[in-house]
Write a protein that holds these residues in place. Structure first.
Motif, short mmCIF file in Angstrom:
data_model
loop_
_atom_site.label_atom_id
_atom_site.label_comp_id
_atom_site.label_asym_id
_atom_site.label_seq_id
_atom_site.Cartn_x
_atom_site.Cartn_y
_atom_site.Cartn_z
N VAL A 52 64.69 58.43 -32.73
CA VAL A 52 63.95 57.51 -31.87
C VAL A 52 64.90 56.57 -31.13
CG1 VAL A 52 62.40 55.52 -31.90
CG2 VAL A 52 61.76 57.61 -33.09
N SER A 53 65.93 56.09 -31.83
CA SER A 53 66.89 55.18 -31.22
C SER A 53 67.60 55.82 -30.03
CB SER A 53 67.91 54.73 -32.26
OG SER A 53 68.88 53.88 -31.69
N VAL A 54 68.05 57.06 -30.22
CA VAL A 54 68.72 57.78 -29.13
C VAL A 54 67.77 58.01 -27.96
CG1 VAL A 54 69.79 59.98 -28.49
CG2 VAL A 54 70.40 58.88 -30.66
N TYR A 55 66.54 58.45 -28.29
CA TYR A 55 65.57 58.76 -27.25
C TYR A 55 65.17 57.50 -26.48
CZ TYR A 55 61.39 60.66 -25.03
OH TYR A 55 60.45 61.07 -24.11
N GLY A 56 64.98 56.40 -27.22
CA GLY A 56 64.54 55.17 -26.57
C GLY A 56 65.57 54.60 -25.62
N GLY A 61 61.10 52.25 -14.49
CA GLY A 61 62.36 51.68 -14.05
C GLY A 61 63.27 51.15 -15.14
N GLN A 62 62.88 51.26 -16.42
CA GLN A 62 63.78 50.81 -17.48
C GLN A 62 63.59 51.67 -18.73
OE1 GLN A 62 62.93 46.71 -18.33
NE2 GLN A 62 60.78 47.06 -18.79
N SER A 63 64.61 51.65 -19.57
CA SER A 63 64.55 52.48 -20.77
C SER A 63 63.51 51.95 -21.74
CB SER A 63 65.92 52.53 -21.45
OG SER A 63 66.33 51.23 -21.85
N LEU A 64 63.00 52.81 -22.60
CA LEU A 64 61.96 52.42 -23.55
C LEU A 64 62.40 51.27 -24.44
CD1 LEU A 64 60.54 55.86 -24.77
CD2 LEU A 64 59.53 54.28 -23.10
N GLN A 82 59.49 45.27 -25.40
CA GLN A 82 59.37 44.57 -26.67
C GLN A 82 58.47 45.30 -27.65
OE1 GLN A 82 56.99 40.83 -27.19
NE2 GLN A 82 59.03 39.90 -27.45
N GLY A 83 57.34 45.77 -27.19
CA GLY A 83 56.40 46.46 -28.07
C GLY A 83 57.01 47.70 -28.70
N TRP A 84 57.79 48.41 -27.93
CA TRP A 84 58.46 49.62 -28.46
C TRP A 84 59.52 49.22 -29.50
CZ3 TRP A 84 63.16 51.97 -29.03
CH2 TRP A 84 63.17 53.36 -29.19
N ARG A 85 60.31 48.19 -29.18
CA ARG A 85 61.35 47.75 -30.12
C ARG A 85 60.76 47.26 -31.43
NH1 ARG A 85 63.15 44.84 -25.63
NH2 ARG A 85 62.74 42.86 -26.70
N TRP A 86 59.62 46.61 -31.37
CA TRP A 86 59.03 46.07 -32.59
C TRP A 86 58.57 47.18 -33.53
CZ3 TRP A 86 55.64 41.17 -31.22
CH2 TRP A 86 56.50 40.15 -30.78
N GLN A 87 58.11 48.28 -32.97
CA GLN A 87 57.75 49.42 -33.83
C GLN A 87 58.97 49.92 -34.61
OE1 GLN A 87 54.73 52.42 -32.11
NE2 GLN A 87 55.73 51.58 -30.29
N VAL A 88 60.08 50.01 -33.92
CA VAL A 88 61.32 50.47 -34.55
C VAL A 88 61.78 49.46 -35.60
CG1 VAL A 88 63.74 51.06 -34.14
CG2 VAL A 88 61.98 51.79 -32.50
#
Length: 386
Positions: free
Chosen positions: A263-267, A274-277, A281-287
């Motif tokens: 997930v880290s590599v993909y994100g 226009g920006q990486s996943l 913030q919402g995506w980072r919080w899941q991780v």
């Protein structure tokens, strides 16, 4: 005997590194097709034997690596990151080799352990029955004295390596009505007259685990193949179950660790609007939630592993490790799969296989309900226990 701790540490590091290399060069290219049911045992056990991965806790005298339990857990962690099912198949055959060395060093170990370590023969442990799972006292498979040996009759089911096994440790009741006191353990060859495999159709993601069953009809076992006497077998079972709960918990952690890495590599590389996943913030919080849950589970596994190596009381620690780790894996693997989007369904990732494995893990070596009762009993009998 003087133990050279530096030599032990070097040997352990070498085996752990070999496990990592084996996982990358052998499991990774094969796991997806094995997960579709295209599994051949010769593609797993003999290569693993050549890599020394079936020798983990077997004593040096019998050709093993004599690792600590904690180091064995580290090896299984490396393997389960790529393929939980294959790792479970390997460790179950390995565990029988350890049993033979411990319980029958002069009779059974010299006959079978070398081939078990090489992977040329495969073994399994047969405990669960159609009407007896966690309640060991309800085992109905019987072992009745016959001349210098025993006649075994009964059925076993949901056995890991049942499809592959050349030899089976069978737990059977020698005195009907005596509960766990009458249970003995026998090492049975799968080519014995009266031994019949019973197929179980499972999700293909579990194919390398070789889950199946056996039917025993007057299977004769001579006295030299009695592994544990009545009464002794139950003690062996409980120790083995606590160890298995701990390494299964570690293997669940391994699957989540691999998912986090993917997930880290993909994100970082996948863009949206226009920006990486990983800029959302919402995506980072899941991780972050997954990484925190993983760290907590790994600490529980570490605590249980230390207790096992010290010979301490580990029932509750093992139960808590497995409870938390299996639930963590079931929850976080699903969340991390969604963080990958449709990409996570591709064969080159293990998300779907690992999700199936996480749910399987929650049933192995004691159900969640049983483990909850084990932990609850500490508070029931020790009010205020922390």
């Amino acid at each position: 005997m003087i133990v050279d701790t530096e030599e032990l540490s070097k040997r352990a590091s070498s085996v752990i590194e070999e496990a990592d290399q084996f996982a990358q060069r052998h499991l990774a290219p094969n796991a997806a097709q094995w997960g579709r049911g295209l599994f051949d045992r010769s593609a797993l056990f003999e290569p693993a034997g050549s890599a020394g991965l079936l020798s983990l806790q077997v004593s040096i005298e019998f050709g093993g690596s004599d690792l600590s339990f904690a180091d064995k857990v580290k090896v299984l962690y490396k393997l389960a990151r790529i393929d939980f099912s294959a790792a479970m198949a390997l460790v179950n055959s390995h565990n029988v080799a350890v049993q033979l060395v411990k319980a029958s060093p002069h009779q059974l170990a010299p006959r079978y352990v070398r081939d078990l370590l090489s992977g040329s023969i495969v073994a399994c442990t047969a405990l669960t029955e159609p009407d007896a799972g966690s309640d060991l006292g309800q085992i109905k498979t019987t072992a009745i004295r016959s001349g210098d040996g025993w006649l075994l009759n009964g059925s076993k089911t949901w056995i890991i390596n049942a499809v592959h096994a050349d030899g089976v440790v069978v737990y059977a009741q020698t005195q009907v009505g005596s509960g766990v006191k009458g249970i003995a353990a026998f090492f049975i060859r799968a080519d014995s007259p009266g031994f019949e495999r019973v197929a179980i159709t499972t999700n293909s993601a579990l194919s390398s685990m070789g889950i199946g069953g056996f039917r025993l009809t007057n299977v004769y076992c001579d006295s030299s193949h009695l592994l544990y006497q009545p009464g002794q077998a139950f003690v062996d079972i409980m120790g083995a179950i606590n160890r298995a709960r701990t390494y299964v918990a570690a293997m669940c952690c391994a699957m989540v660790s691999q998912a986090l890495s993917d997930v880290s590599v993909y994100g970082h590389k996948r863009t949206a609007f226009g920006q990486s996943l990983d800029q959302y913030q919402g995506w980072r919080w899941q991780v972050a939630q997954a990484a925190t849950a993983l760290q907590a589970a790994e600490l529980l596994v570490k605590d249980a592993s230390v207790l096992i190596d010290k010979g301490g009381e580990v029932q509750t620690a093992a139960a808590q490790a497995k409870l938390f780790a299996t639930n963590m894996a079931q929850t976080q693997l699903g969340i991390l799969l969604h963080a990958m989007g449709a990409e996570g369904f591709l064969d080159r990732y293990a998300f779907l296989r690992h999700l199936t494995a996480a749910h399987t893990a929650s049933l192995a070596d004691g159900s969640t309900a049983m483990l909850l009762e084990r932990v609850a009993n500490d508070f029931r009998f020790k009010p205020g226990a922390i």
